[in-house]
Design a protein around this motif. Structure first.
Motif, PDB file in Angstrom:
ATOM      1  N   ASP A   1      -8.624   8.810  -8.521  1.00 26.82           N
ATOM      2  CA  ASP A   1      -7.558   7.875  -8.164  1.00 26.82           C
ATOM      3  C   ASP A   1      -7.571   7.579  -6.668  1.00 26.82           C
ATOM      4  N   VAL A   2      -7.920   8.585  -5.856  1.00 26.22           N
ATOM      5  CA  VAL A   2      -8.009   8.370  -4.407  1.00 26.22           C
ATOM      6  C   VAL A   2      -9.125   7.386  -4.096  1.00 26.22           C
ATOM      7  N   TRP A   3     -10.237   7.507  -4.809  1.00 28.85           N
ATOM      8  CA  TRP A   3     -11.340   6.557  -4.619  1.00 28.85           C
ATOM      9  C   TRP A   3     -10.874   5.138  -4.938  1.00 28.85           C
ATOM     10  N   CYS A   4     -10.133   4.975  -6.036  1.00 26.35           N
ATOM     11  CA  CYS A   4      -9.585   3.652  -6.386  1.00 26.35           C
ATOM     12  C   CYS A   4      -8.634   3.161  -5.303  1.00 26.35           C
ATOM     13  N   LEU A   5      -7.827   4.084  -4.748  1.00 22.98           N
ATOM     14  CA  LEU A   5      -6.905   3.715  -3.674  1.00 22.98           C
ATOM     15  C   LEU A   5      -7.675   3.224  -2.456  1.00 22.98           C
ATOM     16  N   GLY A   6      -8.775   3.889  -2.127  1.00 22.32           N
ATOM     17  CA  GLY A   6      -9.568   3.465  -0.979  1.00 22.32           C
ATOM     18  C   GLY A   6     -10.129   2.069  -1.160  1.00 22.32           C
ATOM     19  N   ILE A   7     -10.640   1.785  -2.357  1.00 21.63           N
ATOM     20  CA  ILE A   7     -11.145   0.436  -2.641  1.00 21.63           C
ATOM     21  C   ILE A   7     -10.023  -0.583  -2.484  1.00 21.63           C
ATOM     22  N   LEU A   8      -8.836  -0.237  -2.991  1.00 20.50           N
ATOM     23  CA  LEU A   8      -7.690  -1.149  -2.900  1.00 20.50           C
ATOM     24  C   LEU A   8      -7.304  -1.399  -1.444  1.00 20.50           C
ATOM     25  N   ILE A   9      -7.327  -0.353  -0.621  1.00 19.11           N
ATOM     26  CA  ILE A   9      -6.976  -0.503   0.792  1.00 19.11           C
ATOM     27  C   ILE A   9      -7.954  -1.452   1.490  1.00 19.11           C
TER      28      ILE A   9
ATOM     29  N   ALA B   1       1.999  14.300  -9.452  1.00 13.39           N
ATOM     30  CA  ALA B   1       2.919  15.434  -9.557  1.00 13.39           C
ATOM     31  C   ALA B   1       3.441  15.610 -10.975  1.00 13.39           C
ATOM     32  N   GLU B   2       3.668  14.496 -11.685  1.00 12.10           N
ATOM     33  CA  GLU B   2       4.267  14.555 -13.006  1.00 12.10           C
ATOM     34  C   GLU B   2       3.252  14.737 -14.134  1.00 12.10           C
ATOM     35  N   LEU B   3       2.001  14.383 -13.883  1.00 12.93           N
ATOM     36  CA  LEU B   3       0.976  14.467 -14.931  1.00 12.93           C
ATOM     37  C   LEU B   3      -0.205  15.314 -14.446  1.00 12.93           C
ATOM     38  N   PRO B   4       0.043  16.567 -14.123  1.00 14.27           N
ATOM     39  CA  PRO B   4      -1.029  17.406 -13.549  1.00 14.27           C
ATOM     40  C   PRO B   4      -2.164  17.683 -14.524  1.00 14.27           C
ATOM     41  N   ALA B   5      -1.920  17.533 -15.837  1.00 14.51           N
ATOM     42  CA  ALA B   5      -2.967  17.840 -16.816  1.00 14.51           C
ATOM     43  C   ALA B   5      -4.033  16.754 -16.884  1.00 14.51           C
ATOM     44  N   LEU B   6      -3.733  15.560 -16.372  1.00 13.07           N
ATOM     45  CA  LEU B   6      -4.709  14.457 -16.427  1.00 13.07           C
ATOM     46  C   LEU B   6      -5.644  14.527 -15.223  1.00 13.07           C
ATOM     47  N   ASP B   7      -6.928  14.315 -15.472  1.00 12.02           N
ATOM     48  CA  ASP B   7      -7.893  14.312 -14.371  1.00 12.02           C
ATOM     49  C   ASP B   7      -7.604  13.186 -13.395  1.00 12.02           C
ATOM     50  N   ALA B   8      -7.352  11.995 -13.919  1.00 13.75           N
ATOM     51  CA  ALA B   8      -7.003  10.841 -13.091  1.00 13.75           C
ATOM     52  C   ALA B   8      -5.677  10.296 -13.614  1.00 13.75           C
ATOM     53  N   PRO B   9      -4.536  10.752 -13.085  1.00 13.03           N
ATOM     54  CA  PRO B   9      -3.238  10.411 -13.669  1.00 13.03           C
ATOM     55  C   PRO B   9      -2.967   8.911 -13.788  1.00 13.03           C
TER      56      PRO B   9
ATOM     57  N   ILE C   1       0.836  -1.207   0.000  1.00 10.94           N
ATOM     58  CA  ILE C   1       0.000   0.000   0.000  1.00 10.94           C
ATOM     59  C   ILE C   1       0.865   1.249   0.000  1.00 10.94           C
ATOM     60  N   LYS C   2       1.940   1.248   0.783  1.00  9.77           N
ATOM     61  CA  LYS C   2       2.827   2.418   0.805  1.00  9.77           C
ATOM     62  C   LYS C   2       3.459   2.638  -0.568  1.00  9.77           C
ATOM     63  N   GLY C   3       3.914   1.566  -1.204  1.00 11.75           N
ATOM     64  CA  GLY C   3       4.493   1.715  -2.535  1.00 11.75           C
ATOM     65  C   GLY C   3       3.464   2.217  -3.538  1.00 11.75           C
ATOM     66  N   THR C   4       2.235   1.738  -3.384  1.00 11.54           N
ATOM     67  CA  THR C   4       1.161   2.161  -4.297  1.00 11.54           C
ATOM     68  C   THR C   4       0.894   3.653  -4.174  1.00 11.54           C
ATOM     69  N   VAL C   5       0.739   4.147  -2.953  1.00 12.99           N
ATOM     70  CA  VAL C   5       0.407   5.564  -2.774  1.00 12.99           C
ATOM     71  C   VAL C   5       1.588   6.452  -3.170  1.00 12.99           C
ATOM     72  N   ARG C   6       2.818   5.970  -3.000  1.00 17.51           N
ATOM     73  CA  ARG C   6       3.965   6.756  -3.450  1.00 17.51           C
ATOM     74  C   ARG C   6       3.984   6.866  -4.970  1.00 17.51           C
ATOM     75  N   GLY C   7       3.732   5.741  -5.636  1.00 14.44           N
ATOM     76  CA  GLY C   7       3.671   5.792  -7.096  1.00 14.44           C
ATOM     77  C   GLY C   7       2.548   6.686  -7.586  1.00 14.44           C
ATOM     78  N   LEU C   8       1.391   6.622  -6.919  1.00 14.83           N
ATOM     79  CA  LEU C   8       0.269   7.485  -7.295  1.00 14.83           C
ATOM     80  C   LEU C   8       0.610   8.948  -7.118  1.00 14.83           C
ATOM     81  N   ALA C   9       1.211   9.286  -5.974  1.00 20.08           N
ATOM     82  CA  ALA C   9       1.565  10.678  -5.712  1.00 20.08           C
ATOM     83  C   ALA C   9       2.550  11.198  -6.761  1.00 20.08           C
ATOM     84  N   TYR C  10       3.469  10.345  -7.192  1.00 21.90           N
ATOM     85  CA  TYR C  10       4.421  10.748  -8.234  1.00 21.90           C
ATOM     86  C   TYR C  10       3.700  11.028  -9.553  1.00 21.90           C
ATOM     87  N   LEU C  11       2.764  10.151  -9.920  1.00 17.49           N
ATOM     88  CA  LEU C  11       2.005  10.362 -11.152  1.00 17.49           C
ATOM     89  C   LEU C  11       1.206  11.654 -11.087  1.00 17.49           C
TER      90      LEU C  11
END
Length: 636
Positions: free
Chosen positions: A538-546, A474-482, A462-472
């Motif tokens: 993406d946060v909603w997807c993260l919650g389901i995953l958790i 930050a790097e893809l701000p133009a996408l609604d759901a990076p 889960i920690k690795g997942t949220v870190r990867g999500l946070a990076y996406l």
């Protein structure tokens, strides 16, 4: 029924939410009067049904249908205390649909009665003009639908009538420019297809009917499977309306120019006819040989042959060349892999064709294969057929953007292949499989795998997942759901159980008509409400995953292709919350985690984070930065 039809058939089982902004368009009744009327109207609606109990046993005057956004009656969907939806799927219901009773529900926006036993003609839904979604698939409705059946329904966007017995022409009133999803497959509709506007159409299926004549030009860019099973449909400049759609054209009567009696043919004429026939036969055989040759060439390029054929296959491309060779013919260039990094050891399509192959599975996008090259290198090749609307330049540009993403919790892209009909993406093979496989092994756990994941491994994932999500983010701000497609099967685990995210940032290259069906982020509440995703999707997807990771309860059947956000997924989350409240948080945790008492405190914290990430209302849902901060504070 083929897979495409089956996917569209399943779409009739689910229900979409209403756009919140539309609530303001309707005059809302006072809270007390609105709820009293809702109970009375729903009970009147139930009275006309057959086999309503026990499925609707809790529909009784002792309770209100709605409390806030919670439905107290089975199948009743609520918003701010009002009934905005009915989802009464697969309940064995029969009898009459009392549309007059439903007309009293001023906030009603969506109705789903799929997989029941309703019969007879189409009810008059014009009495409920505020509907935005109507799902009637999988019943026994029959007869002709009046041409004006949908007149005045100015908010209607989604209609599914699949797998019924409707006949006659498709009503022209259904071809509204506001229509987004239309499922009419597997009926007995005849005549032509009305001129639907393809500007907003995301799902369209009229397969398995008796339709005739030309496909409207506005719909010809849609998936051809949408029109299968209608033998009299055609397209192209030579396509003419079916004779059944126009006045019959009678054969010409005999005239002086066309005498009714024929004279006998002369021997010279007979000889000419025979020679012409032989020549035509020769040309046909030659054409067939050429077609076979072209098909062979096409097969060389197809992923099926790429995975299954071996080195003994002879083809024009058997010579090994660098994938970036310049000056290749267009046909050869179409089979060249493009590598995203110059420091990577190169291989070509022939190497993949020679590789031992294993089918890993089939997901929302298509099949995935494991290919082991001659030198032992293991790769995963993913085949995508939902990217056909993309130009070559746009696809290359997006692949370069993906190649620039560098993070330890992202599975990097190795190479890709552009073809008009489909795209191939190549990744390194990850030996420890996915988080989903570990959570739901179904008794088929490989011997080399350890016992089920403990708390330490799950928190690490889960920690690795949220870190990867946070990076996406930050790097893809133009996408609604990076990321856009986060689920447990897309979280791979390396040998140390570090998370590697895959299938990320694909929304810009997926066909607009298929993106909502393929990507998990488009099954979130806000997309159903407003037709828009957001960073918090993406946060909603993260919650389901958790929640899935902590409880071990499978959720894939609610996130698969063809499924949209529906009450069944909300109930999945609600069920976990209610079980935690009744038994305590420990009561919902997967027993296989074997956590200590100290770890259970951290597990409870993660459970609450998951619940906060799954809030339907955006302002109550955590944002990505806050989710990252809270998860990073958890101890193993």
């Amino acid at each position: 029924m083929n897979n495409a039809q089956d996917g569209l058939w399943r779409r009739g089982h689910v229900i979409s939410m209403v756009a919140v902004t539309m609530v303001a368009l309707v005059v809302e009744p006072s809270p007390v009067l609105g709820q009293e009327n809702a109970a009375e109207d729903l009970l009147k609606f139930k009275t006309a049904l057959v086999n309503a109990d026990p499925a609707l046993a809790d529909w009784n005057p002792s309770t209100e249908p709605c409390t806030g956004n919670t439905g107290n009656w089975e199948g009743v969907l609520c918003y701010n205390g009002y009934v905005w939806g009915l989802q009464l799927d697969n309940m064995g219901l029969q009898g009459q649909i009392d549309v007059d009773a439903l007309a009293g529900l001023q906030s009603l926006r969506t109705i789903s009665l799929t997989e029941n036993n309703f019969q007879g003609p189409m009810p008059d839904w014009r009495k409920v003009p505020t509907l935005t979604s109507l799902y009637l698939s999988g019943n026994q409705f029959s007869g002709r639908i009046p041409d004006d059946a949908f007149n005045g329904m100015d908010f209607l966007k989604k209609v599914y009538l699949s797998n019924n017995k409707f006949s006659g022409p498709i009503p022209s009133s259904l071809a509204s420019p506001r229509m987004v999803e239309v499922g009419l497959d597997n009926n007995q509709f005849s005549g032509g297809i009305p001129p639907f506007s393809a500007d907003n159409i995301m799902v369209f299926d009229v397969s398995g009917n008796q339709l005739q004549g030309p496909i409207p030009p506005s719909l010809r860019k849609l998936d051809p499977s949408s029109f299968e099973g209608n033998s009299a449909l055609c397209e192209g400049p030579t396509c003419e309306p079916s004779p059944d759609m126009e006045p019959n054209i009678h054969p010409l009567t005999p005239t002086k120019a066309f005498p009714s009696k024929r004279k006998g043919l002369s021997p010279a004429t007979i000889a000419i006819i025979i020679l012409s026939s032989l020549l035509a036969l020769f040309l046909i055989l030659l054409l067939l040989l050429l077609c076979c040759r072209w098909n062979l060439d096409d097969d060389v390029e197809s992923p099926r042959h790429m995975m299954m054929m071996r080195s003994e296959m002879v083809s024009p491309y058997s010579e090994r060349r660098s994938p970036m060779t310049l000056g290749a013919s267009p046909q050869q260039q179409a089979t060249k892999l493009s590598f995203v990094s110059n420091d990577r050891q190169k291989f070509d399509l022939q190497d993949l064709m020679r590789a031992s192959a294993e089918v890993l599975g089939s997901g929302s996008f298509g099949a995935s294969y494991k290919a082991v090259l001659v030198d032992g290198e293991a790769l995963v090749v993913k085949r995508f057929k939902q990217m056909t609307n993309l130009t070559k330049d746009d696809f290359h540009d997006h692949m370069k953007r993906l190649a620039s993403l560098k993070h330890p919790n992202l599975l990097p892209l190795v190479a890709y292949l552009y073809r008009k009909e489909e795209k191939l993406l190549v990744f390194d093979f990850v030996t420890n499989n996915s988080l989903g496989k570990h959570l739901h092994d179904d008794g088929k756990r490989p011997e080399e795998w350890p016992k089920p994941l403990n708390w330490r491994c799950r928190l690490k994932a889960i920690k690795g997942t949220v870190r990867g999500l946070a990076y996406l983010h930050a790097e893809l701000p133009a996408l609604d759901a990076p990321h856009g497609h986060l689920k447990s099967s897309n979280v791979l685990l390396d040998s140390n159980y570090n998370a590697l995210l895959m299938d990320y940032a694909l929304s810009p290259v997926v066909n607009p008509a298929q993106v909502s069906q393929a990507l998990v982020a488009y099954k979130c509440p806000e997309y159903a409400m407003s037709g828009q995703t957001s960073k918090k999707s993406d946060v909603w997807c993260l919650g389901i995953l958790i929640l899935e990771t902590l409880t071990g309860k499978a959720v894939d059947k609610h996130l698969g292709q063809g499924c949209q956000y529906g009450a069944e997924l909300a109930r999945w989350v609600k069920g976990i919350v209610e079980e935690a409240n009744a038994k305590g948080a420990v009561g919902v945790f997967d027993k296989d985690m074997e956590a200590s008492a100290e770890a259970e405190t951290e597990m409870e914290k993660l459970l609450q984070i998951g619940i906060r990430c799954c809030q339907e209302e955006l302002d109550k849902r955590l944002d990505m930065a806050e989710a990252l901060k809270r998860i990073e504070q958890l101890q193993e």
